[in-house]
Design an enzyme around this catalytic site. Structure first.
Site, PDB file in Angstrom:
ATOM      1  N   GLU A  90      78.358  15.712  83.379  1.00  0.00           N
ATOM      2  CA  GLU A  90      79.272  16.860  83.215  1.00  0.00           C
ATOM      3  C   GLU A  90      80.354  16.853  84.301  1.00  0.00           C
ATOM      4  OE1 GLU A  90      79.393  21.659  83.630  1.00  0.00           O
ATOM      5  OE2 GLU A  90      77.508  20.843  82.857  1.00  0.00           O
TER       6      GLU A  90
ATOM      7  N   SER B  35      67.821  15.942  84.056  1.00  0.00           N
ATOM      8  CA  SER B  35      68.385  17.189  83.528  1.00  0.00           C
ATOM      9  C   SER B  35      68.619  18.156  84.678  1.00  0.00           C
ATOM     10  CB  SER B  35      67.411  17.804  82.511  1.00  0.00           C
ATOM     11  OG  SER B  35      67.673  19.175  82.348  1.00  0.00           O
ATOM     12  N   SER B  36      69.880  18.455  84.941  1.00  0.00           N
ATOM     13  CA  SER B  36      70.227  19.327  86.065  1.00  0.00           C
ATOM     14  C   SER B  36      69.581  20.699  85.921  1.00  0.00           C
ATOM     15  CB  SER B  36      71.751  19.467  86.153  1.00  0.00           C
ATOM     16  OG  SER B  36      72.104  20.432  87.120  1.00  0.00           O
ATOM     17  N   ASN B  37      69.687  21.297  84.717  1.00  0.00           N
ATOM     18  CA  ASN B  37      69.180  22.672  84.598  1.00  0.00           C
ATOM     19  C   ASN B  37      67.653  22.709  84.733  1.00  0.00           C
ATOM     20  OD1 ASN B  37      67.900  23.321  81.750  1.00  0.00           O
ATOM     21  ND2 ASN B  37      69.586  21.901  81.367  1.00  0.00           N
TER      22      ASN B  37
END
Length: 319
Positions: free
Chosen positions: A134, A231-233
């Site tokens: 992102e 996965s960042s979140n």
């Protein structure tokens, strides 16, 4: 004769799992396969989840890291939910590749903000993690050097803008709400004229999932976050639980990764899932606990979500 299983309360976070942007991205690949048949090429993992990616591969999706890996074809090429640099659709156009953009609309909003700040002659700070797709996509919206990446509070203290009175900040959509607030506070104190986003850049899904974790973290013996290591979140959910006082906070992709030595003698456990993790994996983890414990599941709700995003025009009639 089996000894009775010890009791275990499972506090199940809500909301958890798929957000509207992830749901839309997966639908785009599935509907493209339905309308155009396989192969459908996907640049980068459509979302950060191995189970989802493998499921789409089995249906005929072909995942590539770069457009160069795609032969000359009339078949669709899908860009992932994380967004891409401007150069990517440009390269697809030059090769006459038919492309479908699965970028989450909330990421696109950040891209538009960056363009507006740039047009107004502002220097831009992006709060995010280096190398995350992102962030690569957002920084790639503008000429090199137009956006400075700030990852930590230390970065925020050391940053020296060219023109402090013409500064704006944007953020990655999947950050820790609290960490980001700390970084913004340092920048705002140093540069009071800094322009903030009209509406928070951290997306509703990230915020809601973190809020649900905070509500239960101090009441449980362990928190299980279902999600991918990239996965960042999902990583942020694990950190949020740890910081809110949960003694054991584990990120697992599947039930097979549960560490039963660390999960012995529990009374209460929390379970959540990152925005790219399907509900079937949550059920798999609950079933795994049920093999070791007599489980009672209680849902803890922090917010109701009813967000839905439109599909690309080319796929609407198939939907």
């Amino acid at each position: 004769m089996n000894p009775a299983k010890p009791p275990l309360d499972i506090l199940l976070c809500s909301p958890r799992g798929f957000c509207a942007g992830v749901d839309r991205a997966i639908q785009i690949v599935e509907l493209a396969l339905k309308k155009f048949g396989p192969p459908v090429y996907v640049r980068h993992e459509i979302v950060h989840n191995r189970y989802v990616v493998d499921g789409l591969k089995a249906k005929g999706a072909v995942f590539v890291e770069d457009l160069d890996e795609i032969p000359d074809t009339d078949q669709p090429v899908v860009f992932s939910a994380h967004g891409v640099a401007k150069a990517v659709p440009e390269a697809a156009r030059l090769r006459n590749l038919f492309h479908l953009d699965a970028t989450c609309p909330l990421v696109t909003k950040v891209h538009r903000e960056a363009e507006i700040h740039h047009r107004k002659g502002r220097e831009i700070v992006l709060i995010g993690h280096a190398g995350h797709p992102e962030v690569v996509g957002t920084m790639g919206q503008l000429p090199q050097g137009a956006i400075t990446l700030i990852e930590t509070e230390a970065d925020a203290r050391l940053f020296q803008p060219k023109a402090p009175e013409k500064l704006a900040y944007i953020t990655q959509t999947t950050l820790s709400v609290d960490d980001t607030a700390s970084i913004v506070a340092i920048l705002s104190e140093r540069f009071p004229a800094m322009t903030a986003p009209h509406k928070e850049d951290i997306c509703y899904a990230t915020t809601n999932r973190q809020e649900a974790v905070k509500r239960i973290a101090s009441q449980i013996d362990a928190m299980i976050v279902i999600g991918a290591p990239n996965s960042s979140n999902s990583q942020r959910l694990r950190e949020v639980a740890e910081r809110a006082g949960c003694p054991v906070s584990l990120l697992v992709q599947r039930a097979g990764e549960l560490d039963w030595q660390r999960l012995a003698n529990l009374r209460r456990v929390g379970i959540t899932a990152g925005a790219s993790a399907p509900e079937v994996l949550v059920e798999e983890v609950i079933d795994a606990f049920a093999e070791h414990y007599a489980v009672a599941v209680e849902v803890v709700t922090a917010a109701e979500e009813a967000v839905v995003f439109n599909l690309p025009r080319a796929l609407r009639e198939v939907a």
